[in-house]
Design a protein around this motif. Structure first.
Motif, PDB file in Angstrom:
ATOM      1  N   ALA A  18      30.094  28.598  78.832  1.00 21.69           N
ATOM      2  CA  ALA A  18      29.415  28.086  80.025  1.00 21.69           C
ATOM      3  C   ALA A  18      30.111  28.592  81.284  1.00 21.69           C
ATOM      4  O   ALA A  18      29.461  28.896  82.284  1.00 21.69           O
ATOM      5  N   HIS A  19      31.443  28.681  81.226  1.00 20.37           N
ATOM      6  CA  HIS A  19      32.227  29.139  82.384  1.00 20.37           C
ATOM      7  C   HIS A  19      33.167  30.263  81.951  1.00 20.37           C
ATOM      8  O   HIS A  19      33.659  30.236  80.821  1.00 20.37           O
ATOM      9  N   PRO A  20      33.453  31.201  82.883  1.00 21.37           N
ATOM     10  CA  PRO A  20      34.483  32.187  82.572  1.00 21.37           C
ATOM     11  C   PRO A  20      35.774  31.408  82.287  1.00 21.37           C
ATOM     12  O   PRO A  20      36.140  30.545  83.086  1.00 21.37           O
ATOM     13  N   ASP A  21      36.399  31.644  81.219  1.00 21.04           N
ATOM     14  CA  ASP A  21      37.637  31.056  80.633  1.00 21.04           C
ATOM     15  C   ASP A  21      37.358  30.160  79.425  1.00 21.04           C
ATOM     16  O   ASP A  21      38.268  29.902  78.641  1.00 21.04           O
ATOM     17  N   ASP A  22      36.105  29.707  79.232  1.00 20.32           N
ATOM     18  CA  ASP A  22      35.789  28.876  78.053  1.00 20.32           C
ATOM     19  C   ASP A  22      36.050  29.657  76.764  1.00 20.32           C
ATOM     20  O   ASP A  22      36.627  29.134  75.801  1.00 20.32           O
ATOM     21  N   VAL A  23      35.598  30.912  76.751  1.00 16.81           N
ATOM     22  CA  VAL A  23      35.727  31.736  75.545  1.00 16.81           C
ATOM     23  C   VAL A  23      37.208  31.999  75.247  1.00 16.81           C
ATOM     24  O   VAL A  23      37.651  31.867  74.096  1.00 16.81           O
ATOM     25  N   ASP A  29      28.610  20.812  81.049  1.00 18.25           N
ATOM     26  CA  ASP A  29      28.056  22.142  80.770  1.00 18.25           C
ATOM     27  C   ASP A  29      28.385  22.631  79.359  1.00 18.25           C
ATOM     28  O   ASP A  29      27.702  23.516  78.845  1.00 18.25           O
ATOM     29  N   HIS A  30      29.450  22.106  78.770  1.00 21.26           N
ATOM     30  CA  HIS A  30      29.867  22.628  77.465  1.00 21.26           C
ATOM     31  C   HIS A  30      28.870  22.241  76.376  1.00 21.26           C
ATOM     32  O   HIS A  30      28.363  23.113  75.661  1.00 21.26           O
ATOM     33  N   GLY A  31      28.558  20.957  76.272  1.00 24.56           N
ATOM     34  CA  GLY A  31      27.577  20.528  75.272  1.00 24.56           C
ATOM     35  C   GLY A  31      26.191  21.101  75.562  1.00 24.56           C
ATOM     36  O   GLY A  31      25.452  21.496  74.665  1.00 24.56           O
ATOM     37  N   ILE A  76      36.133  24.753  69.754  1.00 25.90           N
ATOM     38  CA  ILE A  76      36.521  23.385  70.128  1.00 25.90           C
ATOM     39  C   ILE A  76      37.248  23.443  71.461  1.00 25.90           C
ATOM     40  O   ILE A  76      38.069  24.342  71.678  1.00 25.90           O
ATOM     41  N   GLN A  77      36.924  22.526  72.385  1.00 23.56           N
ATOM     42  CA  GLN A  77      37.477  22.615  73.730  1.00 23.56           C
ATOM     43  C   GLN A  77      38.336  21.409  74.076  1.00 23.56           C
ATOM     44  O   GLN A  77      39.306  21.131  73.402  1.00 23.56           O
ATOM     45  N   TRP A  78      37.988  20.673  75.092  1.00 22.22           N
ATOM     46  CA  TRP A  78      38.836  19.591  75.593  1.00 22.22           C
ATOM     47  C   TRP A  78      38.993  18.453  74.580  1.00 22.22           C
ATOM     48  O   TRP A  78      40.091  18.007  74.279  1.00 22.22           O
TER      49      TRP A  78
HETATM   50 ZN   LIG Z   1      34.132  25.297  80.855  1.00 16.19          ZN
END
Ligand SMILES: [Zn+2]
Length: 238
Positions: free
Chosen positions: A10-15, A111-113, A152-154
């Motif tokens: 969704a955002h640059p840096d998520d990947v 934005d992630h989900g 998996i993120q936060w």
């Molecule tokens: Zn993000």
């Protein structure tokens, strides 16, 4: 250009944060990997969209991916509708990836989900022959990736699959820290955010070590699947 893996964020840096080491490992195995960011992260508290563009470019170079592009959807406000699905379908049909990696199925940032479901829906729709899309005026062939994996993120989410990324964590951290405005910097004058603390930067490493410990390796990244992971033989699992 045909890709083996197309990773969406969704955002640059998520990947980078979610699956940077997995991508670096696959690149070193000779796989062709691309990244598509849905937004420019223009609502991010620190930095600007222009700086994020530059940081994303540098991070892509570090990971060694073959392409990175940005769909410029509205940060915070994009929705899962026909217009946004078609923009993603065009990319999937253009790059014909075997695998898609995308945002966590549920997370702190809305934005992630949302991005997760949007990309997943577009992967399904991309395989439908009656949805017509064009690239440079030429009608595109339908294409459905074999698998969609969610990093998996936060939030803590139990992974269905863990990838041994031992030996690739340094490259991941270099790519993550290419986003100089976003993460811990003792000298920064910008406001603090949940991801700018030292604790967060440290957590990227200790989470990969913890998952690694559970599968008997040094570092691992986890993913959830959309359908059962299938093997020819039980011996195929590490
Ligand atoms: Zn993000």
């Amino acid at each position: 250009m045909k890709l083996d893996i197309l990773a969406f964020g969704a955002h640059p840096d998520d990947v980078e944060l979610g699956c940077g080491a997995t991508l670096a490992k696959e690149v070193s195995n000779g796989k062709k990997v691309g990244i598509i960011d849905l937004t420019r992260g223009e609502l991010g508290t620190r930095g600007t969209a222009e700086i994020r563009d530059e940081e994303a470019f540098n991070a892509a170079k570090i990971l060694g991916v073959s392409m990175r592009t940005n769909l410029k959807f509205a940060d915070g406000f994009f929705v899962n509708d026909k217009q946004h699905q078609l923009a993603i379908i065009k990319m999937i049909r253009k790059y014909r990836p075997e695998l898609i990696l995308c945002n966590a199925i549920d997370d702190r940032h809305i934005d992630h989900g949302k991005g997760s479901k949007l990309v997943s829906d577009a992967c399904f729709l991309s395989g439908l022959v009656k949805i017509e899309t064009k690239d440079d005026g030429v009608i595109q062939e339908p294409w459905r990736p074999k698998q969609v994996y969610h990093y998996i993120q936060w939030k803590h989410i139990e992974p269905d699959v863990a990838v041994d990324v031992t030996g690739y964590i340094d490259k991941k951290m270099d790519a993550v820290l290419a986003y100089k405005t976003q993460f811990f910097d003792a000298n920064s004058k910008e406001p603090q955010t949940p991801i700018s603390s030292k604790n967060f930067t440290d957590s990227i490493i200790y989470r990969s070590r913890d998952l690694g410990r559970l599968i008997g390796v040094e570092h691992a990244e986890g993913f959830t699947v959309e359908r059962y992971a299938a093997v020819d033989s039980l011996f195929d699992l590490k």
